[in-house]
Enzyme design. Sequence first.
Site, PDB file in Angstrom:
ATOM      1  N   SER A   1       0.825  -1.204   0.000  1.00  0.00           N
ATOM      2  CA  SER A   1       0.000   0.000   0.000  1.00  0.00           C
ATOM      3  C   SER A   1       0.864   1.260   0.000  1.00  0.00           C
ATOM      4  O   SER A   1       1.976   1.258   0.548  1.00  0.00           O
ATOM      5  CB  SER A   1      -0.893  -0.001   1.242  1.00  0.00           C
ATOM      6  OG  SER A   1      -1.951   0.903   1.121  1.00  0.00           O
ATOM      7  N   PRO A   2       0.388   2.356  -0.612  1.00  0.00           N
ATOM      8  CA  PRO A   2       1.133   3.617  -0.549  1.00  0.00           C
ATOM      9  C   PRO A   2       1.300   4.073   0.898  1.00  0.00           C
ATOM     10  O   PRO A   2       0.330   4.110   1.658  1.00  0.00           O
ATOM     11  CB  PRO A   2       0.242   4.590  -1.326  1.00  0.00           C
ATOM     12  CG  PRO A   2      -0.625   3.731  -2.192  1.00  0.00           C
ATOM     13  CD  PRO A   2      -0.849   2.482  -1.411  1.00  0.00           C
TER      14      PRO A   2
ATOM     15  N   ARG B   1      -7.809   6.163  -5.665  1.00  0.00           N
ATOM     16  CA  ARG B   1      -8.018   5.857  -4.245  1.00  0.00           C
ATOM     17  C   ARG B   1      -9.079   6.792  -3.694  1.00  0.00           C
ATOM     18  O   ARG B   1      -9.024   8.000  -3.891  1.00  0.00           O
ATOM     19  CB  ARG B   1      -6.729   5.997  -3.438  1.00  0.00           C
ATOM     20  CG  ARG B   1      -6.967   5.876  -1.931  1.00  0.00           C
ATOM     21  CD  ARG B   1      -5.711   5.676  -1.108  1.00  0.00           C
ATOM     22  NE  ARG B   1      -5.399   4.255  -0.995  1.00  0.00           N
ATOM     23  CZ  ARG B   1      -4.638   3.743  -0.012  1.00  0.00           C
ATOM     24  NH1 ARG B   1      -4.102   4.525   0.902  1.00  0.00           N
ATOM     25  NH2 ARG B   1      -4.395   2.450   0.030  1.00  0.00           N
TER      26      ARG B   1
ATOM     27  N   TYR C   1      -7.046  15.006   1.095  1.00  0.00           N
ATOM     28  CA  TYR C   1      -6.171  15.817   0.249  1.00  0.00           C
ATOM     29  C   TYR C   1      -7.030  16.513  -0.813  1.00  0.00           C
ATOM     30  O   TYR C   1      -8.255  16.418  -0.798  1.00  0.00           O
ATOM     31  CB  TYR C   1      -5.060  14.950  -0.336  1.00  0.00           C
ATOM     32  CG  TYR C   1      -4.177  14.355   0.752  1.00  0.00           C
ATOM     33  CD1 TYR C   1      -3.549  15.182   1.686  1.00  0.00           C
ATOM     34  CD2 TYR C   1      -3.994  12.989   0.887  1.00  0.00           C
ATOM     35  CE1 TYR C   1      -2.762  14.649   2.715  1.00  0.00           C
ATOM     36  CE2 TYR C   1      -3.225  12.447   1.906  1.00  0.00           C
ATOM     37  CZ  TYR C   1      -2.618  13.285   2.818  1.00  0.00           C
ATOM     38  OH  TYR C   1      -1.855  12.759   3.831  1.00  0.00           O
TER      39      TYR C   1
ATOM     40  N   GLN D   1       1.499   6.692  -7.113  1.00  0.00           N
ATOM     41  CA  GLN D   1       0.287   7.392  -6.692  1.00  0.00           C
ATOM     42  C   GLN D   1       0.586   8.889  -6.697  1.00  0.00           C
ATOM     43  O   GLN D   1       1.537   9.331  -6.053  1.00  0.00           O
ATOM     44  CB  GLN D   1      -0.133   6.955  -5.284  1.00  0.00           C
ATOM     45  CG  GLN D   1      -1.434   7.596  -4.816  1.00  0.00           C
ATOM     46  CD  GLN D   1      -1.681   7.362  -3.333  1.00  0.00           C
ATOM     47  OE1 GLN D   1      -1.025   7.983  -2.495  1.00  0.00           O
ATOM     48  NE2 GLN D   1      -2.607   6.472  -3.010  1.00  0.00           N
TER      49      GLN D   1
ATOM     50  N   GLY E   1      -0.059  -2.172   4.308  1.00  0.00           N
ATOM     51  CA  GLY E   1       0.941  -1.143   4.544  1.00  0.00           C
ATOM     52  C   GLY E   1       1.862  -1.473   5.701  1.00  0.00           C
ATOM     53  O   GLY E   1       2.979  -1.944   5.514  1.00  0.00           O
ATOM     54  N   ARG E   2       1.380  -1.249   6.925  1.00  0.00           N
ATOM     55  CA  ARG E   2       2.227  -1.447   8.109  1.00  0.00           C
ATOM     56  C   ARG E   2       2.768  -2.871   8.189  1.00  0.00           C
ATOM     57  O   ARG E   2       3.865  -3.100   8.699  1.00  0.00           O
ATOM     58  CB  ARG E   2       1.440  -1.113   9.376  1.00  0.00           C
ATOM     59  CG  ARG E   2       1.136   0.374   9.525  1.00  0.00           C
ATOM     60  CD  ARG E   2       0.333   0.637  10.800  1.00  0.00           C
ATOM     61  NE  ARG E   2       0.069   2.054  10.980  1.00  0.00           N
ATOM     62  CZ  ARG E   2      -0.963   2.704  10.456  1.00  0.00           C
ATOM     63  NH1 ARG E   2      -1.821   2.038   9.693  1.00  0.00           N
ATOM     64  NH2 ARG E   2      -1.143   3.978  10.665  1.00  0.00           N
TER      65      ARG E   2
END
Length: 803
Positions: A414-415, A622, A574, A492, A719-720
């Site tokens: 994941s970004p 996304r 964003y 991304q 991700g993590r």
Amino acid sequence: MKIAVVGGGPGGLYFAALMKQLDPEHEVTVWERNAASDTFGFGVVFSDETLGGIGNADTTIADYMSRRFARWTDIDIHFRGEQHTVGGQGFAAMSRKELLELLQRRCAELDVDLRFSTLAPDVAELSATHDLVLAADGLNSAVRSAYADSFRPSLDQRRSKYMWLGTDQVFEAFKFFIKDTEHGVMQIHGYPYSDEGSTFIVEMHEDVWRAAGFDDTEGHIFPPGVSDESAIARIREIFREELHGHSVLSNNSKWLNFTTVRNENWRHNNIVLLGDAAHTAHFSIGSGTKLAMEDSLALAACLHEHPDVDLALAAYEAERRPVVESTQRAAQASLEWFENIGQYANQEPVQFCFNLLTRSRRITYDNLKLRDPDFAALADRAFADAAGVAETAPAMFQPARIGRLELKNRIIVSPMDMYSAVDGFPGDFHLAHLGSKALGGAGLVMTEMVCVSDAGRITPGCTGLYSDEQREGWRRIVDFVHQQSTARIGAQIGHSGRKGSTRLMWEGIDVPLDAQEGWEVMGPSALPYGEGCNLPREMDRADMDRVLAEFTDSARRAAEAGFDLLELHAAHGYLLSSFLSPVSNRRTDEYGGSLENRLRYPLEVFDAVRAAWPAERPLTVRLSATDWVEGGTTDDDAVDIARAFIAHGAAGIDVSSGQVSKEEKPAFGRSYQTPFADKIRNRAAAEAGVAVIAVGAVSSYDDVNSILLAGRADFCALGRTHLYNPQWTLQAAAEQDYRGPGADWPLPFKAGRRKPPSARTDAVRPRLSLLRQDDPEAAPTHLRWTPEPHSRTAQPEAAASGV
């Protein structure tokens, strides 16, 4: 102790019996407004765990219950003309009426003062004259209402309609009948409770209920004990085929909306809530009777173990609340799954069955494989067939496409913002970070949000694609991934909008930079992200044109750098996300107001990027599927937003949530965002052939396989998990004993493809027996409820009291 129990249901009666056993000197009085013979409902279901607790607490009750149980292990799912049976589950059920009779009899034997057909005195009076007041007065608890300021209840009434019925058809297993009628999907939850009958619960979404004409009695108040016979007659007709000539039985049966009850506190002075008065869990996941009796057992034990009531009640709530909240989380997931069951009407039967079984996330693929390995193998085979692959394999290692881009497996890195760039330039850190993830086996590695301009950065440490030098830095990383692995790499791109000009994450997330370091931020409206955040300038048309050009230039540079896939960041508050959300977009021109207007600018940007990005390479988006804020974007809005991007050419929807406002109240938990991906996939994307990516606290390969096999998403982005272990995908292959093209090891790493022994217990053991035998104690995978004719056990003699 002098104890008042308000409510003579199973929870209140069981508690009274337990307290009298612990100390016969306790003075226990039970008030129940209904008659002793009034029993609403049909069967109640128990788990083996609960039965073990009952057996330890009161052998008399446990012994009688065990002789009355219907027992089975199978679940039969009837869907689209097929029946699939899944075993290994383990159920025990009995008649609610018989359970109440047993508990009444046991209380009478123990000299509990039972007062049926009697309203309890005022609760304040009871509190003043008793050491303890137990509120076991159910969903519509008067005691809870009297002290609502202390208990602080929340009552979440859902939209689906259900009716609790019975049938004289004795089912052999737990039955789910999923019927796609001309009005929409209706379902039956059915299970046996004796050798004479079964519970038969009909449920459907309110829209289906209205379309079928069941609303003709809406607003009619049926007296207690009176059933909605006109609706029941229609149910008999609709489910005639499933009933096989058997009757539908009623008992105070009328249309209901399930209400989830939660309370911030379960106690007020010496008054305590128990069972449905304190909490409810949807019937599709278990039994309110089960929870109430578990409450009773814990409360009685805590009162016995602690020196005063206040300490005992605190211990009771501390012990039970985590258990109940866990159950309620699973029940909420199950409830919402059945509310949205119509979106799965086009799934293939095997996938639908797997989806139903794993709906609450308590049963996963690995768990199901232990319970019924044959059905797990069937699910694997069906998934491989749908993917057009000859060999079965763990779902996460089956290949799939996003647009024209084929990936070797379903795992995406994941970004993740790294905040480690200088002047937007990706350096050695980014090469090591992304390169290690590509070598670790993921099918697709995504960059962090690469900013389209210096003023579009979140922090001074964010990367960019607004110069040719930055493009060359990214080309170096892309080339490494392509040369050293079989992974694909995507970029991304995004603009921070009102969330820009802030410190590095570890220096203070969302904290504005000092004036001399920072830059002006802008957004659709002059509204800050939250208290203490930067105040943005409202964008005008010139700003919008300039930013659109920046996105286009960045897309062109991403193509030149060799990225395989491009993702447009329209999530997390964003810039593009803030246009989509009514929380951050308060414009009064054609770019604000309605969802159609709020979509206008993000779609303009998407179209410009799509034109600049090579046609053969996929462009994904996304989204934040919900803002987690009242009045914000909802998951239903997200379906419409996804449809709009799909119509404009999106090859994939990457489904996240939140981070649009500091006022958000997300419901975190395991795989907590997957239901949003599920809804978008099955309502908007699957029919269009567009891939959906699930993200959010997905951390185990078992979760990944379960999500994929159920059809909730096409890919999972972690991700993590990849920060914790860059080799996570390869390790998952080793632990599942998978070797194949979905997890090809780099040649220098190939020696590590077998999981190394970690202790002596992992070592290979010598064979020390001549013959191998199955465990004679092991329960069979498939056990049906097939009672012998006239098998009913004689009733124990009634107590001398005549109860």
